[in-house]
Design a protein around this motif. Structure first.
Motif, PDB file in Angstrom:
ATOM      1  N   SER A 137       0.827  -1.205   0.000  1.00 25.77           N
ATOM      2  CA  SER A 137       0.000   0.000   0.000  1.00 25.77           C
ATOM      3  C   SER A 137       0.860   1.254   0.000  1.00 25.77           C
ATOM      4  CB  SER A 137      -0.929   0.010   1.217  1.00 25.77           C
ATOM      5  OG  SER A 137      -0.197   0.213   2.413  1.00 25.77           O
ATOM      6  N   ARG A 138       2.129   1.097   0.309  1.00 27.12           N
ATOM      7  CA  ARG A 138       3.052   2.231   0.257  1.00 27.12           C
ATOM      8  C   ARG A 138       3.609   2.439  -1.149  1.00 27.12           C
ATOM      9  NH1 ARG A 138       4.900   4.106   5.018  1.00 27.12           N
ATOM     10  NH2 ARG A 138       7.014   4.515   4.257  1.00 27.12           N
ATOM     11  N   GLY A 139       3.111   1.656  -2.094  1.00 31.34           N
ATOM     12  CA  GLY A 139       3.487   1.849  -3.493  1.00 31.34           C
ATOM     13  C   GLY A 139       4.657   1.016  -3.958  1.00 31.34           C
ATOM     14  N   TRP A 140       5.170   0.147  -3.077  1.00 33.08           N
ATOM     15  CA  TRP A 140       6.358  -0.631  -3.435  1.00 33.08           C
ATOM     16  C   TRP A 140       5.951  -1.938  -4.099  1.00 33.08           C
ATOM     17  CZ3 TRP A 140      10.677   1.843  -3.758  1.00 33.08           C
ATOM     18  CH2 TRP A 140      10.882   2.970  -2.950  1.00 33.08           C
ATOM     19  N   SER A 141       5.554  -1.831  -5.347  1.00 27.56           N
ATOM     20  CA  SER A 141       5.198  -3.016  -6.133  1.00 27.56           C
ATOM     21  C   SER A 141       6.457  -3.790  -6.479  1.00 27.56           C
ATOM     22  CB  SER A 141       4.472  -2.596  -7.418  1.00 27.56           C
ATOM     23  OG  SER A 141       5.356  -1.854  -8.245  1.00 27.56           O
ATOM     24  N   VAL A 142       6.291  -4.961  -7.069  1.00 29.80           N
ATOM     25  CA  VAL A 142       7.448  -5.785  -7.466  1.00 29.80           C
ATOM     26  C   VAL A 142       8.340  -5.019  -8.430  1.00 29.80           C
ATOM     27  CG1 VAL A 142       8.153  -7.871  -8.682  1.00 29.80           C
ATOM     28  CG2 VAL A 142       6.238  -7.969  -7.087  1.00 29.80           C
ATOM     29  N   ASP A 143       7.731  -4.373  -9.421  1.00 30.24           N
ATOM     30  CA  ASP A 143       8.522  -3.624 -10.410  1.00 30.24           C
ATOM     31  C   ASP A 143       9.256  -2.457  -9.769  1.00 30.24           C
ATOM     32  OD1 ASP A 143       7.781  -5.295 -12.462  1.00 30.24           O
ATOM     33  OD2 ASP A 143       6.137  -4.018 -13.162  1.00 30.24           O
ATOM     34  N   ASN A 144       8.610  -1.771  -8.838  1.00 25.69           N
ATOM     35  CA  ASN A 144       9.248  -0.628  -8.174  1.00 25.69           C
ATOM     36  C   ASN A 144      10.399  -1.075  -7.285  1.00 25.69           C
ATOM     37  OD1 ASN A 144       7.431   1.087  -9.403  1.00 25.69           O
ATOM     38  ND2 ASN A 144       6.038   1.160  -7.645  1.00 25.69           N
ATOM     39  N   ARG A 145      10.211  -2.195  -6.602  1.00 23.42           N
ATOM     40  CA  ARG A 145      11.304  -2.713  -5.761  1.00 23.42           C
ATOM     41  C   ARG A 145      12.477  -3.170  -6.629  1.00 23.42           C
ATOM     42  NH1 ARG A 145       6.998  -5.512  -3.378  1.00 23.42           N
ATOM     43  NH2 ARG A 145       7.923  -7.554  -3.794  1.00 23.42           N
ATOM     44  N   LYS A 146      12.165  -3.799  -7.739  1.00 22.06           N
ATOM     45  CA  LYS A 146      13.216  -4.261  -8.659  1.00 22.06           C
ATOM     46  C   LYS A 146      14.016  -3.079  -9.210  1.00 22.06           C
ATOM     47  CE  LYS A 146      13.952  -7.265 -12.685  1.00 22.06           C
ATOM     48  NZ  LYS A 146      14.837  -6.324 -13.419  1.00 22.06           N
ATOM     49  N   MET A 147      13.328  -1.963  -9.468  1.00 22.81           N
ATOM     50  CA  MET A 147      14.008  -0.773  -9.972  1.00 22.81           C
ATOM     51  C   MET A 147      15.045  -0.267  -8.970  1.00 22.81           C
ATOM     52  SD  MET A 147      12.445   2.993 -10.697  1.00 22.81           S
ATOM     53  CE  MET A 147      12.364   3.266  -8.920  1.00 22.81           C
ATOM     54  N   ILE A 148      14.686  -0.262  -7.680  1.00 20.78           N
ATOM     55  CA  ILE A 148      15.611   0.194  -6.645  1.00 20.78           C
ATOM     56  C   ILE A 148      16.808  -0.741  -6.545  1.00 20.78           C
ATOM     57  CG2 ILE A 148      15.893   0.620  -4.170  1.00 20.78           C
ATOM     58  CD1 ILE A 148      14.231   2.739  -5.543  1.00 20.78           C
ATOM     59  N   ILE A 149      16.556  -2.048  -6.573  1.00 19.39           N
ATOM     60  CA  ILE A 149      17.650  -3.017  -6.473  1.00 19.39           C
ATOM     61  C   ILE A 149      18.582  -2.914  -7.680  1.00 19.39           C
ATOM     62  CG2 ILE A 149      18.168  -5.491  -6.565  1.00 19.39           C
ATOM     63  CD1 ILE A 149      15.832  -5.955  -4.683  1.00 19.39           C
ATOM     64  N   ASP A 150      18.010  -2.763  -8.875  1.00 18.71           N
ATOM     65  CA  ASP A 150      18.845  -2.624 -10.083  1.00 18.71           C
ATOM     66  C   ASP A 150      19.708  -1.371  -9.996  1.00 18.71           C
ATOM     67  OD1 ASP A 150      17.780  -4.914 -11.132  1.00 18.71           O
ATOM     68  OD2 ASP A 150      16.353  -3.910 -12.458  1.00 18.71           O
ATOM     69  N   GLN A 151      19.136  -0.284  -9.488  1.00 11.07           N
ATOM     70  CA  GLN A 151      19.901   0.948  -9.342  1.00 11.07           C
ATOM     71  C   GLN A 151      20.992   0.788  -8.298  1.00 11.07           C
ATOM     72  OE1 GLN A 151      17.467   4.436  -8.961  1.00 11.07           O
ATOM     73  NE2 GLN A 151      19.176   5.777  -8.437  1.00 11.07           N
ATOM     74  N   CYS A 152      20.664   0.072  -7.230  1.00  2.00           N
ATOM     75  CA  CYS A 152      21.654  -0.169  -6.174  1.00  2.00           C
ATOM     76  C   CYS A 152      22.857  -0.942  -6.704  1.00  2.00           C
ATOM     77  CB  CYS A 152      20.999  -0.936  -5.023  1.00  2.00           C
ATOM     78  SG  CYS A 152      22.158  -1.603  -3.810  1.00  2.00           S
ATOM     79  N   LYS A 153      22.594  -1.908  -7.570  1.00  4.89           N
ATOM     80  CA  LYS A 153      23.669  -2.767  -8.080  1.00  4.89           C
ATOM     81  C   LYS A 153      24.686  -2.009  -8.936  1.00  4.89           C
ATOM     82  CE  LYS A 153      21.401  -7.264  -7.905  1.00  4.89           C
ATOM     83  NZ  LYS A 153      22.484  -7.961  -7.186  1.00  4.89           N
ATOM     84  N   THR A 154      24.307  -0.802  -9.404  1.00  2.20           N
ATOM     85  CA  THR A 154      25.245   0.003 -10.187  1.00  2.20           C
ATOM     86  C   THR A 154      26.073   0.943  -9.312  1.00  2.20           C
ATOM     87  OG1 THR A 154      23.650   1.812 -10.566  1.00  2.20           O
ATOM     88  CG2 THR A 154      23.627  -0.039 -12.120  1.00  2.20           C
ATOM     89  N   SER A 155      25.789   0.966  -8.009  1.00  3.95           N
ATOM     90  CA  SER A 155      26.497   1.876  -7.107  1.00  3.95           C
ATOM     91  C   SER A 155      27.929   1.414  -6.872  1.00  3.95           C
ATOM     92  CB  SER A 155      25.761   1.966  -5.768  1.00  3.95           C
ATOM     93  OG  SER A 155      25.817   0.726  -5.079  1.00  3.95           O
ATOM     94  N   ASN A 156      28.753   2.349  -6.430  1.00  4.43           N
ATOM     95  CA  ASN A 156      30.165   2.027  -6.166  1.00  4.43           C
ATOM     96  C   ASN A 156      30.306   0.959  -5.097  1.00  4.43           C
ATOM     97  OD1 ASN A 156      31.108   3.883  -8.049  1.00  4.43           O
ATOM     98  ND2 ASN A 156      31.165   5.559  -6.565  1.00  4.43           N
ATOM     99  N   MET A 157      29.470   1.044  -4.060  1.00  3.21           N
ATOM    100  CA  MET A 157      29.555   0.062  -2.980  1.00  3.21           C
ATOM    101  C   MET A 157      29.234  -1.335  -3.482  1.00  3.21           C
ATOM    102  SD  MET A 157      28.015   1.813   0.443  1.00  3.21           S
ATOM    103  CE  MET A 157      28.756   3.279   1.166  1.00  3.21           C
TER     104      MET A 157
END
Length: 400
Positions: A188-208
Motif C-alpha cells: 500500500s506504500r506503493g512498493w510493487s514488485v517492479d518498483n522494488r526491482k528498480m531500486i535493487i537494479d539501481q543499487c547494483k550500479t552503485s560504487n559500494m
C-alpha cells in the motif's frame, strides 16, 4: 471464567493481531451496489477504485426477491476473518461469507479487468476474454481472488468490472454486488514488485555494490531502509540530488553492518589472491586499494599490495604502502621482507641490507624460512623481468 478459557481467548486475540499486521480489509473503499436488471438483459458494474496495495478481494453476489434485505453486509462478516486465507481454508470459510438469504431468481456473471472487455461482453454476451466466468446460473455466490492465483488482479489493477446477465424471462431481478479489497500494508506504500526491482537494479550500479562479488543481500538491505522511510510516491517526488543522498545514506548504513562489510572485504581479498595467481597484479591492486581506502586494511593487505606494486615495477608506491604496513605491525616479517625488496629496487642497498641481515635466521611463516622466501621472491622478480645486480649479493649475505 476459568484460567484455561482466559488463556484461550488471549491466544486467539494474539493470533488475530498477528494476522492483521500484514494487511487489512479496506471497508472504506469497498463496493456495495444494488442493481435492478431487466429480464433477459445484460449489465456491467464497475467496482470502486481498488486501493494501492490490493492483493486480494472477496466478493459476494446475492439475488434478492422484491422487498428482501441482506441479513448482514460482507464487510461486517469479514470482520471475523482477519486474514483472507481463512476464507479458502475449507468449505466452512466459503459458506461463512455467503449470504444467508437469496431469492428464486438466477443470473450468470463474468469479471473483467478492463472497461473495454466489459463493454464487449455487454454487447456480445461472450465471456472468453473474462478473467472469471460463472456460466451456470446462480442465485448467490462468493469467492476470493488473489493476485498470485487470478489474472483478475495485478500490481496495476485500478478496478474490476462485473458483467451480469439475467436469466429471468419475464420479471426484472435485484442483484446485490459486494466487493471488499484486502490491502497489503507494505504494497500500500506503493512498493510493487517492479518498483522494488528498480531500486535493487539501481543499487547494483552503485560504487559500494561494485565492490561485492554478490551484492544481493546488500541491495535488499538498501531497499528495506528506503521502503521503511518513504512511500514510493514520496520517493519519486524527491529531487535527483535528494534521491542520491537517500541511496548513499542507506548504503552507508547497510555497509556499516559488520556482517556485510566483513563479507565484502573477505571477497575482495579472495579475488585479489586469485588475480595474483594469474599474474594480474594491476587488477589485484585495484581490489586491495578498495579495502585500504576504506581504512579496513590489515598488515597483510599492505604487504600484498606492496608486493604487487613491486611486481609491476612501481617501486615508489610499493615503498609507501609497505612503510604504512610496518606502522600497523612491525613484527610481521612478510612486510619486512617486502620492505627490504622495495629498498633494494629503489637503489637503497644500505637500508635493504639492514633488514635482510636482521631477520635472516627467522621464519616468515610457521614453515617458510626468511632465506627460502627471499630466494623465491628473487626468482619471481626475474621471471617478471625485474633484474638487479644486487640479488646475488643479498643471497650471499643472508646465507653466511
Amino acid at each position: 471464567m476459568t484460567k484455561k478459557l482466559l488463556l484461550f481467548i488471549t491466544f486467539l486475540s494474539g493470533v488475530n493481531t498477528f494476522a492483521q499486521q500484514d494487511g487489512y480489509w479496506d471497508k472504506d473503499r469497498s463496493t456495495t451496489k444494488e442493481i435492478n436488471v431487466s429480464a433477459r438483459d445484460r449489465i456491467v458494474i464497475k467496482t470502486e477504485d481498488l486501493p494501492l496495495g490490493t492483493t486480494e478481494i472477496v466478493y459476494r453476489i446475492t439475488l434478492l426477491d422484491e422487498n428482501q434485505q441482506l441479513a448482514s453486509s460482507l464487510v461486517s462478516v469479514l470482520k471475523s476473518i482477519p486474514d483472507p486465507t481463512g476464507i479458502s481454508q475449507g468449505s466452512a470459510g466459503a459458506v461463512f461469507v455467503l449470504s444467508k438469504i437469496s431469492g428464486d431468481d438466477k443470473c450468470t456473471y463474468a469479471i473483467f479487468s478492463t472497461d473495454k472487455l466489459a463493454a464487449d461482453y455487454k454487447d456480445s454476451g461472450k465471456t472468453l476474454e473474462s478473467c472469471l466466468a460463472q456460466d451456470e446460473p446462480v442465485s448467490k455466490d462468493a469467492k476470493r481472488l488473489s493476485i498470485d492465483k487470478s489474472s483478475c488482479l495485478s500490481d496495476t489493477s485500478s478496478a474490476l468490472w462485473f458483467g451480469f446477465e439475467s436469466k429471468n424471462w419475464i420479471m426484472k431481478q435485484k442483484i446485490v454486488l459486494e466487493v471488499v479489497p484486502w490491502v497489503d500494508k507494505k504494497l500500500s506504500r506503493g512498493w510493487s514488485v517492479d518498483n522494488r526491482k528498480m531500486i535493487i537494479d539501481q543499487c547494483k550500479t552503485s560504487n559500494m555494490a561494485q565492490k561485492m562479488t554478490n551484492s544481493d543481500n546488500f541491495c535488499v538491505c538498501v531497499l528495506d531502509k528506503i521502503q521503511s522511510k518513504y512511500r514510493y510516491q514520496e520517493f519519486q517526488k524527491l529531487l535527483a540530488v535528494e534521491r542520491s543522498k537517500v541511496f548513499k545514506d542507506a548504503g552507508d548504513s547497510c555497509f556499516g553492518e559488520k556482517s556485510t562489510s566483513s563479507a565484502v572485504y573477505s571477497d575482495l581479498r579472495k579475488e585479489a589472491s586469485l588475480l595474483i595467481k594469474k599474474g594480474k597484479y594491476g587488477d589485484a591492486i585495484a581490489k586491495l586499494s578498495i579495502i585500504i581506502d576504506d581504512s579496513k586494511g590489515t598488515v597483510l593487505d599492505y604487504s600484498t599490495i606492496g608486493n604487487s606494486y613491486l611486481m609491476t615495477k612501481q617501486y615508489g608506491k610499493a615503498l609507501k604502502y609497505l612503510l604504512d604496513g610496518e606502522k600497523l605491525d612491525s613484527t610481521e616479517l612478510l612486510v619486512q621482507l617486502n620492505l627490504a625488496h622495495a629498498y633494494l629496487l629503489n637503489d637503497n642497498y644500505k637500508e635493504a641490507k639492514k633488514i635482510y641481515k636482521k631477520y635472516q635466521s627467522q621464519n616468515v611463516t610457521d614453515s617458510l624460512s626468511w632465506i627460502q622466501k627471499t630466494e623465491d621472491d628473487f626468482k619471481a622478480f626475474q621471471k617478471a623481468g625485474i633484474k638487479n645486480e644486487d640479488f646475488e649479493r643479498v643471497l650471499k649475505l643472508i646465507r653466511e
